[in-house]
Design a protein around this motif. Structure first.
Motif, mmCIF file in Angstrom:
data_model
loop_
_atom_site.group_PDB
_atom_site.id
_atom_site.type_symbol
_atom_site.label_atom_id
_atom_site.label_comp_id
_atom_site.label_asym_id
_atom_site.label_seq_id
_atom_site.Cartn_x
_atom_site.Cartn_y
_atom_site.Cartn_z
ATOM 1 N N ALA A 7 39.852 58.514 33.224
ATOM 2 C CA ALA A 7 39.005 59.445 33.989
ATOM 3 C C ALA A 7 37.635 58.824 34.268
ATOM 4 C CB ALA A 7 38.853 60.749 33.232
ATOM 5 N N GLN A 8 37.055 58.148 33.260
ATOM 6 C CA GLN A 8 35.765 57.485 33.491
ATOM 7 C C GLN A 8 35.906 56.370 34.515
ATOM 8 O OE1 GLN A 8 34.357 56.171 29.678
ATOM 9 N NE2 GLN A 8 33.863 58.250 28.951
ATOM 10 N N LEU A 9 37.009 55.695 34.488
ATOM 11 C CA LEU A 9 37.207 54.628 35.466
ATOM 12 C C LEU A 9 37.325 55.192 36.867
ATOM 13 C CD1 LEU A 9 37.870 51.696 36.250
ATOM 14 C CD2 LEU A 9 40.283 52.163 35.659
ATOM 15 N N ALA A 45 30.319 46.244 38.239
ATOM 16 C CA ALA A 45 30.563 45.714 36.895
ATOM 17 C C ALA A 45 31.037 46.812 35.952
ATOM 18 C CB ALA A 45 29.301 45.053 36.362
ATOM 19 N N LEU A 46 30.487 48.010 36.126
ATOM 20 C CA LEU A 46 30.919 49.123 35.285
ATOM 21 C C LEU A 46 32.368 49.472 35.545
ATOM 22 C CD1 LEU A 46 30.251 51.348 33.256
ATOM 23 C CD2 LEU A 46 29.470 52.743 35.199
ATOM 24 N N VAL A 47 32.792 49.396 36.809
ATOM 25 C CA VAL A 47 34.197 49.683 37.130
ATOM 26 C C VAL A 47 35.126 48.678 36.443
ATOM 27 C CG1 VAL A 47 35.879 49.729 39.007
ATOM 28 C CG2 VAL A 47 33.674 50.873 39.271
ATOM 29 N N LYS A 48 34.749 47.421 36.495
ATOM 30 C CA LYS A 48 35.577 46.395 35.851
ATOM 31 C C LYS A 48 35.613 46.587 34.332
ATOM 32 C CE LYS A 48 35.000 42.827 39.391
ATOM 33 N NZ LYS A 48 34.541 41.446 39.676
ATOM 34 N N GLN A 49 34.504 46.989 33.772
ATOM 35 C CA GLN A 49 34.465 47.230 32.330
ATOM 36 C C GLN A 49 35.399 48.363 31.936
ATOM 37 O OE1 GLN A 49 30.534 48.104 30.887
ATOM 38 N NE2 GLN A 49 31.233 48.414 28.762
ATOM 39 N N LEU A 50 35.374 49.424 32.717
ATOM 40 C CA LEU A 50 36.260 50.549 32.425
ATOM 41 C C LEU A 50 37.731 50.200 32.645
ATOM 42 C CD1 LEU A 50 34.115 53.451 33.945
ATOM 43 C CD2 LEU A 50 34.492 52.894 31.519
ATOM 44 N N GLY A 59 39.046 47.289 32.005
ATOM 45 C CA GLY A 59 39.431 46.597 30.774
ATOM 46 C C GLY A 59 39.650 47.560 29.623
ATOM 47 N N THR A 60 38.806 48.583 29.558
ATOM 48 C CA THR A 60 38.972 49.569 28.485
ATOM 49 C C THR A 60 40.285 50.308 28.629
ATOM 50 O OG1 THR A 60 36.555 49.831 28.365
ATOM 51 C CG2 THR A 60 37.928 51.577 27.417
ATOM 52 N N ALA A 80 47.499 49.397 25.786
ATOM 53 C CA ALA A 80 48.107 48.564 24.743
ATOM 54 C C ALA A 80 48.148 49.298 23.406
ATOM 55 C CB ALA A 80 47.342 47.252 24.617
ATOM 56 N N ALA A 81 47.083 49.980 23.096
ATOM 57 C CA ALA A 81 47.067 50.742 21.843
ATOM 58 C C ALA A 81 48.109 51.855 21.868
ATOM 59 C CB ALA A 81 45.668 51.307 21.602
#
Length: 464
Positions: free
Chosen positions: A162-164, A193-198, A200-201, A207-208
């Motif tokens: 949702a944040q992404l 950059a924030l979009v790319k960070q999210l 990755g999250t 994966a988790a």
């Protein structure tokens, strides 16, 4: 004095005739005893061969050294009966060449089933000794904690997604304002950059989540291979973990199954040559008594080094074992067929004899009922047959029974021959002695009718 003179001469006169008479009687007895011993010796040495010839004219010919007597000769000389023997015919056939070895049955695959996550064993779904399929659930670990972990991972992923999505919308708006020159480029780059960070999250969250699903799936302990389950090593209610040495159960694969055995290094060249030809070498697993066939298979593989202590190389044969007669760690007798000798001359094993000069057989002369010692060269052998490489031709008859009492040139009696009428004269010699009742039996000293029956001869003379 006169009485003494009369008595003294009387004693010698009465004792001397008695002593002389005793000596004469003793001498006569000794002579008679010697005559009796001589007669007995003559009877034993001259009448024994003739007695075996039976009544009639055959006995006369045997005593006179005629062919009837020679026909009765055995392996040692005259007067001995012929030996009854057994026969077999040399034949041409194919002989399989086997390699016999002691083997150990080994499972094609063995797996110790261990828990891949820690937890309390909640349920066991197998019985000891059961045949299981690959992927079958054998046990269940309490899954509740792993279900909660999966829910947490899923919630974290959904929040980050949702944040992404919000960050992507903001970035799209910033780019529109940048085109209108209404916002600084630095703000646009920061948002990107924030979009790319999210992103990755969210990837880490997925994966988790997958790991949580995997751990939840590990709560069902499944069979990694198909086979037979051994004895249970853990009970319900125990805490199991990945570090347990014994695991939950042990599975051994029984179909197919292997047998490991040793090959002498002297036979490696022949075996490798057959492997290079691509030949399929049949293998047979026998029980410890070599009487029952347990399974049929084929040669599988050969090890890459020789054991310096035993001078052998380990090898492996594989069997389908559909009826489960082979069991892991069982000792069996393995018979590997290396090659086949075609069109070989073979005789029974009992026909081959061993002497100081080598191997030999007794070959029958059917016309004369005699045997000849024939040196031969032996080859490969089976349980009841042996190959003769030289010295014997197919179709010749050899002696298989009674050969211990024979020597070269000895006469024999075959199982199908009629019993002899003349006793020691032999089957054929006795009949010849009876047939020769004419001129030969009337010869002087031949023991003809007159000699055999002197009373009849005197009656014939009286009548004449």
């Amino acid at each position: 004095m006169s009485m003494d003179s009369t008595v003294t001469p009387d004693k010698p006169a009465t004792t001397t005739p008695r002593t002389r008479r005793s000596r004469v009687i003793g001498a006569i007895i000794a002579v008679l005893a010697m005559i009796g011993l001589a007669a007995l010796a003559w009877h034993l040495t001259h009448q024994a061969p003739a007695a075996g010839a039976g009544p009639g004219t055959g006995g006369g010919r045997a005593a006179g050294g005629a062919p009837g007597a020679r026909a009765g000769g055995g392996p040692g000389g005259r007067g001995m009966p012929a030996t009854t023997v057994g026969l077999a015919t040399a034949e041409r056939t194919d002989i399989p060449v086997y390699l016999d070895a002691l083997g150990t049955v080994t499972a094609t695959a063995t797996a110790t089933v261990r828990a891949q996550v820690a937890g309390v064993l909640q349920k066991i779904n197998f019985t000891e000794g059961q045949l299981v399929r690959q992927g079958q659930v054998l046990a269940t670990i309490d899954p509740r904690s792993f279900q909660i972990s999966l829910q947490q991972a899923t919630g974290q992923r959904m929040r980050d997604e949702a944040q992404l999505e919000s960050a992507r919308v903001t970035l799209s708006r910033y780019r529109t304002l940048l085109e209108q020159d209404s916002i600084a480029r630095q703000d646009v780059d920061t948002q990107a950059a924030l979009v790319k960070q999210l992103e990755g999250t969210v990837t880490a969250d997925r994966a988790a989540e997958n790991m949580a699903k995997l751990n939840l799936g590990y709560t069902e302990v499944k069979a990694p291979i198909a086979g037979r389950v051994g004895l249970r090593t853990v009970d319900v209610g125990n805490l199991v973990s990945t570090g347990d040495a014994n695991g939950v159960a042990v599975i051994t694969q029984l179909t197919p199954i292997d047998v490991q055995f040793s090959v002498p290094q002297d036979q490696l060249q022949e075996l490798q040559a057959r492997m290079r030809e691509g030949a399929r070498l049949p293998a047979t697993a026998l029980d410890r008594t070599r009487t029952q066939t347990l399974a049929q298979g084929r040669f599988m593989a050969l090890d890459n080094q020789v054991d310096v202590q035993t001078g052998t190389v380990r090898a492996k044969a594989r069997f389908e074992n559909a009826d489960s007669k082979l069991f892991p760690s069982q000792f069996v007798n393995l018979r590997l067929q290396v090659r086949t000798i075609g069109n070989a001359v073979v005789v029974p094993v009992t026909a081959l004899r061993h002497g100081a000069d080598g191997d030999f057989v007794y070959v029958l002369n059917a016309a004369e009922r005699t045997v000849a010692l024939r040196p031969v060269t032996r080859g490969e052998s089976t349980v009841d047959k042996v190959e003769i490489r030289s010295g014997l031709q197919a179709g010749e008859q050899v002696i298989t029974e009674g050969a211990d009492r024979l020597k070269d040139g000895a006469r024999v009696v075959l199982p199908g021959d009629r019993p002899a009428m003349g006793g020691a004269g032999g089957g054929r010699g006795g009949r010849r002695g009876q047939a020769g009742q004419g001129a030969d039996s009337q010869a002087p000293g031949a023991g003809g009718p007159g000699a055999a029956n002197p009373g009849r001869q005197r009656r014939d003379s009286a009548q004449q």
